[in-house]
Scaffold this motif. Structure first.
Motif, PDB file in Angstrom:
ATOM      1  N   GLY A   1      35.073  35.560  25.381  1.00 22.57           N
ATOM      2  CA  GLY A   1      34.712  34.894  26.635  1.00 22.57           C
ATOM      3  C   GLY A   1      35.480  35.429  27.826  1.00 22.57           C
ATOM      4  O   GLY A   1      34.929  35.623  28.915  1.00 22.57           O
TER       5      GLY A   1
ATOM      6  N   VAL B   1      33.974  38.708  29.014  1.00 25.95           N
ATOM      7  CA  VAL B   1      32.621  38.711  29.584  1.00 25.95           C
ATOM      8  C   VAL B   1      32.459  37.758  30.774  1.00 25.95           C
ATOM      9  O   VAL B   1      31.888  38.136  31.806  1.00 25.95           O
ATOM     10  CB  VAL B   1      31.591  38.345  28.482  1.00 25.95           C
ATOM     11  N   LEU B   2      32.946  36.539  30.648  1.00 22.76           N
ATOM     12  CA  LEU B   2      32.648  35.519  31.659  1.00 22.76           C
ATOM     13  C   LEU B   2      33.193  35.808  33.053  1.00 22.76           C
ATOM     14  O   LEU B   2      32.523  35.466  34.034  1.00 22.76           O
ATOM     15  CB  LEU B   2      33.096  34.140  31.170  1.00 22.76           C
TER      16      LEU B   2
ATOM     17  N   LEU C   1      33.143  38.491  34.647  1.00 21.34           N
ATOM     18  CA  LEU C   1      32.124  39.311  35.302  1.00 21.34           C
ATOM     19  C   LEU C   1      30.944  38.461  35.746  1.00 21.34           C
ATOM     20  O   LEU C   1      30.393  38.661  36.827  1.00 21.34           O
ATOM     21  CB  LEU C   1      31.657  40.423  34.349  1.00 21.34           C
ATOM     22  N   ALA C   2      30.566  37.491  34.916  1.00 19.41           N
ATOM     23  CA  ALA C   2      29.460  36.596  35.268  1.00 19.41           C
ATOM     24  C   ALA C   2      29.801  35.740  36.482  1.00 19.41           C
ATOM     25  O   ALA C   2      28.926  35.376  37.263  1.00 19.41           O
ATOM     26  CB  ALA C   2      29.098  35.714  34.071  1.00 19.41           C
ATOM     27  N   PHE C   3      31.090  35.404  36.649  1.00 23.53           N
ATOM     28  CA  PHE C   3      31.531  34.587  37.794  1.00 23.53           C
ATOM     29  C   PHE C   3      31.807  35.434  39.035  1.00 23.53           C
ATOM     30  O   PHE C   3      32.158  34.896  40.085  1.00 23.53           O
ATOM     31  CB  PHE C   3      32.812  33.813  37.441  1.00 23.53           C
ATOM     32  N   GLY C   4      31.695  36.761  38.908  1.00 19.04           N
ATOM     33  CA  GLY C   4      32.007  37.628  40.034  1.00 19.04           C
ATOM     34  C   GLY C   4      33.499  37.814  40.252  1.00 19.04           C
ATOM     35  O   GLY C   4      33.936  38.205  41.338  1.00 19.04           O
ATOM     36  N   TRP C   5      34.294  37.531  39.239  1.00 26.48           N
ATOM     37  CA  TRP C   5      35.746  37.689  39.318  1.00 26.48           C
ATOM     38  C   TRP C   5      36.127  39.102  38.894  1.00 26.48           C
ATOM     39  O   TRP C   5      35.343  39.801  38.238  1.00 26.48           O
ATOM     40  CB  TRP C   5      36.455  36.692  38.405  1.00 26.48           C
TER      41      TRP C   5
END
Length: 197
Positions: free
Chosen positions: A29, A32-33, A35-39
């Motif tokens: 997590g 990957v995550l 990147l999904a949050f734009g961090w």
């Protein structure tokens, strides 16, 4: 003596498998995550290698030498047709890992929201991921007793692994030549309690 040893081996295998399942949830997590949050990226390959240097000895050595649970010979025999790990155990391990993932990403998000540089925020997030890893090792030592009781059970190998992880983590955060490959810089002291918590 043979039955007692067999029960200890069974318990330790089960605990190691539970830890392996749980610990890979926050690692996957955290990779990957963000990147999904734009961090900014939290985990690079070098971070995963560091984590594996904690995970592998924990599984292959620390869980193997765990002493038996108190009252292990007062248990009734287990069903020989039963599985080593059932769906309830898998769900519990994944849930523990998910809680750890939320904790690590919360610390990382707080660091980003505080306006820290990417290298400082990454250090905060990584401290949290390593902390989650160590918490999962300790919480998976025993499924039948409290965490406090399991902390009192001796296991010098376990404490060597935990202590080494803390020392190495401190070094790669605080020593610039070691921090560079990890893309870290020391975060402000005020933010460290967030990562540790």
């Amino acid at each position: 003596a043979a039955v007692k040893l067999g029960r200890r081996i069974f318990d330790n295998l089960r605990n190691a498998i539970a830890y392996i399942l749980a610990v890979h949830v926050p690692i996957a997590g955290a990779a990957v995550l963000p990147l999904a949050f734009g961090w900014p990226v939290l985990l690079f390959p070098v971070h995963v290698v560091f984590l594996e240097l904690v995970i592998d000895p924990a599984c292959s050595i620390a869980f193997e030498v765990e002493p038996e649970e108190p009252g292990i010979m007062r248990r009734p025999p287990r069903d020989p047709r039963g599985s080593l790990f059932d769906s309830r155990d898998i769900a519990l391990s994944v849930a523990l890992g998910a809680v750890g993932l939320v904790a690590a990403l919360t610390a990382y998000g707080i660091a980003i929201g505080a306006g820290l540089a990417d290298t400082q925020a990454r250090a905060v997030g990584f401290i949290a991921v390593v902390g989650v890893n160590l918490a999962l090792i300790l919480s998976n030592r025993s499924w039948s007793g409290s965490l406090a009781r399991s902390l009192l059970r001796p296991n010098p190998v376990l404490w060597t692994i935990v202590g080494s992880a803390v020392v190495l983590l401190t070094a790669i955060i605080a020593v610039p030549v070691l921090a560079a490959p990890f893309r870290f810089s020391p975060p402000p002291a005020a933010v460290l309690p967030v990562a540790i918590a």
